[in-house]
Design a protein around this motif. Structure first.
Motif, PDB file in Angstrom:
ATOM      1  N   UNK A  79       0.827  -1.206   0.000  1.00 37.24           N
ATOM      2  CA  UNK A  79       0.000   0.000   0.000  1.00 37.24           C
ATOM      3  C   UNK A  79       0.862   1.256   0.000  1.00 37.24           C
ATOM      4  N   UNK A  80       1.994   1.197   0.697  1.00 37.59           N
ATOM      5  CA  UNK A  80       2.898   2.349   0.721  1.00 37.59           C
ATOM      6  C   UNK A  80       3.448   2.602  -0.683  1.00 37.59           C
ATOM      7  N   UNK A  81       3.829   1.531  -1.354  1.00 40.47           N
ATOM      8  CA  UNK A  81       4.343   1.675  -2.721  1.00 40.47           C
ATOM      9  C   UNK A  81       3.266   2.240  -3.633  1.00 40.47           C
ATOM     10  N   UNK A  82       2.012   1.822  -3.425  1.00 43.78           N
ATOM     11  CA  UNK A  82       0.899   2.374  -4.202  1.00 43.78           C
ATOM     12  C   UNK A  82       0.748   3.860  -3.959  1.00 43.78           C
ATOM     13  N   UNK A  83       0.892   4.268  -2.697  1.00 45.99           N
ATOM     14  CA  UNK A  83       0.742   5.677  -2.335  1.00 45.99           C
ATOM     15  C   UNK A  83       1.850   6.523  -2.960  1.00 45.99           C
ATOM     16  N   UNK A  84       3.080   6.019  -2.914  1.00 43.78           N
ATOM     17  CA  UNK A  84       4.191   6.742  -3.543  1.00 43.78           C
ATOM     18  C   UNK A  84       3.936   6.899  -5.035  1.00 43.78           C
ATOM     19  N   UNK A  85       3.549   5.808  -5.686  1.00 43.78           N
ATOM     20  CA  UNK A  85       3.296   5.849  -7.118  1.00 43.78           C
ATOM     21  C   UNK A  85       2.160   6.789  -7.491  1.00 43.78           C
ATOM     22  N   UNK A  86       1.112   6.828  -6.659  1.00 51.89           N
ATOM     23  CA  UNK A  86      -0.043   7.676  -6.948  1.00 51.89           C
ATOM     24  C   UNK A  86       0.347   9.147  -7.007  1.00 51.89           C
ATOM     25  N   UNK A  87       1.215   9.570  -6.097  1.00 47.14           N
ATOM     26  CA  UNK A  87       1.637  10.977  -6.080  1.00 47.14           C
ATOM     27  C   UNK A  87       2.627  11.258  -7.199  1.00 47.14           C
ATOM     28  N   UNK A  88       3.613  10.390  -7.347  1.00 47.45           N
ATOM     29  CA  UNK A  88       4.683  10.644  -8.304  1.00 47.45           C
ATOM     30  C   UNK A  88       4.176  10.649  -9.740  1.00 47.45           C
ATOM     31  N   UNK A  89       3.219   9.795 -10.066  1.00 47.07           N
ATOM     32  CA  UNK A  89       2.752   9.730 -11.453  1.00 47.07           C
ATOM     33  C   UNK A  89       2.100  11.042 -11.886  1.00 47.07           C
ATOM     34  N   UNK A  90       1.445  11.733 -10.970  1.00 48.62           N
ATOM     35  CA  UNK A  90       0.864  13.030 -11.308  1.00 48.62           C
ATOM     36  C   UNK A  90       1.947  14.094 -11.488  1.00 48.62           C
ATOM     37  N   UNK A  91       3.007  13.978 -10.682  1.00 46.74           N
ATOM     38  CA  UNK A  91       4.085  14.972 -10.753  1.00 46.74           C
ATOM     39  C   UNK A  91       4.901  14.842 -12.036  1.00 46.74           C
ATOM     40  N   UNK A  92       5.206  13.621 -12.433  1.00 46.79           N
ATOM     41  CA  UNK A  92       6.106  13.398 -13.571  1.00 46.79           C
ATOM     42  C   UNK A  92       5.379  13.238 -14.895  1.00 46.79           C
ATOM     43  N   UNK A  93       4.103  12.973 -14.858  1.00 47.25           N
ATOM     44  CA  UNK A  93       3.365  12.724 -16.092  1.00 47.25           C
ATOM     45  C   UNK A  93       2.349  13.826 -16.377  1.00 47.25           C
ATOM     46  N   UNK A  94       1.394  14.009 -15.472  1.00 49.21           N
ATOM     47  CA  UNK A  94       0.312  14.953 -15.721  1.00 49.21           C
ATOM     48  C   UNK A  94       0.790  16.402 -15.708  1.00 49.21           C
ATOM     49  N   UNK A  95       1.564  16.798 -14.682  1.00 49.08           N
ATOM     50  CA  UNK A  95       2.059  18.177 -14.643  1.00 49.08           C
ATOM     51  C   UNK A  95       2.960  18.465 -15.836  1.00 49.08           C
ATOM     52  N   UNK A  96       3.730  17.462 -16.245  1.00 53.98           N
ATOM     53  CA  UNK A  96       4.606  17.612 -17.408  1.00 53.98           C
ATOM     54  C   UNK A  96       3.792  17.941 -18.654  1.00 53.98           C
ATOM     55  N   UNK A  97       2.732  17.193 -18.886  1.00 55.85           N
ATOM     56  CA  UNK A  97       1.904  17.411 -20.078  1.00 55.85           C
ATOM     57  C   UNK A  97       1.241  18.791 -20.031  1.00 55.85           C
ATOM     58  N   UNK A  98       0.758  19.193 -18.859  1.00 55.36           N
ATOM     59  CA  UNK A  98       0.074  20.481 -18.735  1.00 55.36           C
ATOM     60  C   UNK A  98       1.028  21.640 -19.019  1.00 55.36           C
ATOM     61  N   UNK A  99       2.266  21.534 -18.531  1.00 58.58           N
ATOM     62  CA  UNK A  99       3.250  22.590 -18.802  1.00 58.58           C
ATOM     63  C   UNK A  99       3.543  22.710 -20.292  1.00 58.58           C
ATOM     64  N   UNK A 100       3.640  21.568 -20.988  1.00 63.55           N
ATOM     65  CA  UNK A 100       4.024  21.576 -22.400  1.00 63.55           C
ATOM     66  C   UNK A 100       2.849  21.957 -23.307  1.00 63.55           C
ATOM     67  N   UNK A 101       1.696  21.351 -23.084  1.00 65.31           N
ATOM     68  CA  UNK A 101       0.574  21.525 -24.005  1.00 65.31           C
ATOM     69  C   UNK A 101      -0.314  22.707 -23.608  1.00 65.31           C
ATOM     70  N   UNK A 102      -0.794  22.745 -22.371  1.00 68.84           N
ATOM     71  CA  UNK A 102      -1.707  23.810 -21.949  1.00 68.84           C
ATOM     72  C   UNK A 102      -1.004  25.165 -21.809  1.00 68.84           C
ATOM     73  N   UNK A 103       0.244  25.146 -21.273  1.00 69.46           N
ATOM     74  CA  UNK A 103       0.952  26.407 -21.057  1.00 69.46           C
ATOM     75  C   UNK A 103       1.982  26.712 -22.141  1.00 69.46           C
ATOM     76  N   UNK A 104       2.173  25.784 -23.095  1.00 68.26           N
ATOM     77  CA  UNK A 104       3.027  26.040 -24.241  1.00 68.26           C
ATOM     78  C   UNK A 104       4.504  26.188 -23.924  1.00 68.26           C
ATOM     79  N   UNK A 105       4.979  25.587 -22.835  1.00 71.85           N
ATOM     80  CA  UNK A 105       6.389  25.690 -22.475  1.00 71.85           C
ATOM     81  C   UNK A 105       7.215  24.672 -23.259  1.00 71.85           C
ATOM     82  N   UNK A 106       8.492  24.943 -23.388  1.00 75.05           N
ATOM     83  CA  UNK A 106       9.393  23.968 -24.002  1.00 75.05           C
ATOM     84  C   UNK A 106       9.417  22.708 -23.153  1.00 75.05           C
ATOM     85  N   UNK A 107       9.544  21.542 -23.802  1.00 77.58           N
ATOM     86  CA  UNK A 107       9.520  20.274 -23.063  1.00 77.58           C
ATOM     87  C   UNK A 107      10.658  20.171 -22.057  1.00 77.58           C
TER      88      UNK A 107
END
Length: 435
Positions: free
Chosen positions: A14-42
């Protein structure tokens, strides 16, 4: 002492699940939003992610620290708290990048440093706890269980967040991330409460040694050294696609933030199937020498093949079946990961009591270096390729092809390592519910 029973192993998962749940949003979702929605360089979000991996070079130090204490769970809880704070600050920083770029970047640097510290402290201590408290015969299965649960955390988080993020707005993003962080932190505490009871504590038979001596001891072990190099190369190949897959879907296939986040869920679903398949096959053939090496090689080659198909998809256009290809990529990643992780658990325990944390820390640091370099180079390769070729599809072709080549190198390295754990892993059966 029999070590941790299966219920306790599932709780640590469960701890590993919790770590993964937070990290996946930080490294995947926020990354996409910065590049596509805000038009920043990758390279902007890639730099933040690389920074959080660079901070994780301290993993060996965290592991050595937990080796010297009487309990590892405080390190896990403290790391999760730091991770939670870092994730919230990173989300706030993302929402400020458009209106206040200087403030947003400064806050993101602090936030991603906290994320790196939190993942390093919690993740390394968790793996060391498993390696030191789980009986040798159960280590391969325990590794598979905890990583499968991490993938489940990825899938649930990205699937739910993908639905909740549309239509996108900064306030909606902050609300979704806050909910995930709070739930994940509570789940992690449930996973560790009471795990380290005094009557279940093993006694180390080896004296505490200085950190530098512990590192030298590990590097003097040929098998540990070769495995460290394999981890670095294979994770370099794996991480180079992590930050560009969602922008790839958004830029070339027109996916929305929710759709690309759901695509990440599909990839992690494939990884889950691959892990289960490798785990079941591993238990069936665990008595045969080299089974983990064979599955590791197969996973690396399969990952290379899937990346080659993605390179073709970049030029084929929106009609190409992207989702099945991403699922297969996840499947191959899961096969190689669970076999490699099973080997890691056995090698960490093979170092003797009182050395599990620092050995896991060394391999975690190798992974962090690979992820820092791979994620940044993959994203930078897209930016450079777009300028060099004058074509976004051609840039993705070049990067995916390069990643495939590195995975093939990792397969060659895996063939030269004896990844067979010296104990027979137990077969998956209902008795796991006992103990």
């Amino acid at each position: 002492m029999t070590g941790l029973g299966w219920p306790s192993i599932f709780r640590l998962g469960l701890v590993q699940s919790a770590i993964g749940a937070i990290v996946v949003l930080m490294t995947s979702t926020l990354n996409r939003i910065m590049v596509v929605e805000y038009g920043l360089a990758a390279t902007v979000p890639a730099g933040f992610v690389a920074w959080h991996y660079a901070v994780q070079l301290s993993r060996a130090r965290w592991g050595h620290g937990s080796d010297g204490g009487s309990r590892r769970t405080p390190w896990i809880a403290g790391g999760m708290a730091v991770l939670a704070v870092g994730a919230l600050l990173a989300t706030v920083a993302t929402t400020r990048l458009a209106g206040s770029p200087a403030f947003g970047v400064a806050l993101a640097v602090v936030a991603f440093a906290l994320i790196g510290v939190g993942v390093g402290a919690a993740g390394t201590s968790l793996l060391a706890l498993l390696a030191s408290r789980v009986a040798p015969a159960r280590r391969p299965a325990a590794a598979a269980i905890t990583w499968i649960m991490m993938i489940v955390g990825f899938i649930v988080t990205t699937a739910v967040a993908g639905k909740l993020l549309d239509p996108f707005s900064p306030d909606r993003l902050l609300a979704v991330v806050t909910g995930v962080v709070v739930i994940a932190f509570i789940v992690s505490l449930v996973g560790i409460v009471g795990i380290e009871r005094r009557d279940a504590m093993p006694t180390s038979t080896r004296p505490a040694i200085p950190f530098a001596v512990a590192l030298a001891e590990i590097w003097a072990d040929p098998q540990a050294r070769r495995f460290t190099i394999f981890v670095a190369v294979s994770m370099l190949a794996y991480s180079a696609q992590e930050l560009i897959l969602e922008p790839f879907a958004g830029l070339l296939f027109g996916f929305t933030p929710g759709q690309s986040t759901s695509l990440a869920a599909l990839q992690h679903g494939g990884a889950l199937v691959g892990m289960i398949a490798a785990g079941v096959a591993g238990n069936a053939f665990s008595g045969r020498a080299g089974w983990m090496r064979g599955w590791t090689i197969a996973g690396c080659i399969g990952s290379a093949a899937a990346l080659g198909v993605l390179a073709f998809a970049a030029t084929a256009g929106p009609a190409f079946p992207l989702r099945p290809t991403v699922f297969v990529l996840g499947l191959a990643n899961g096969v190689f990961a669970v076999a490699a992780i099973g080997s890691m658990m056995g090698l960490a325990g093979g170092g003797g009591a009182g050395r599990e944390g620092v050995r896991m820390g060394v391999w975690g640091a190798a992974q962090a270096i690979a992820f820092a370099v791979g994620g940044f180079v993959g994203a930078a390769g897209i930016d450079v390729g777009r300028r060099l070729f004058g074509s976004t599809p051609d840039a993705f072709v070049a990067v995916f092809a390069a990643e495939a080549a590195v995975f093939l190198i990792a397969a060659v390295l895996a063939a030269r390592i004896d990844t067979q754990v010296s104990v027979r892993s137990p077969r998956l059966n209902p008795s796991f519910a006992k103990g």
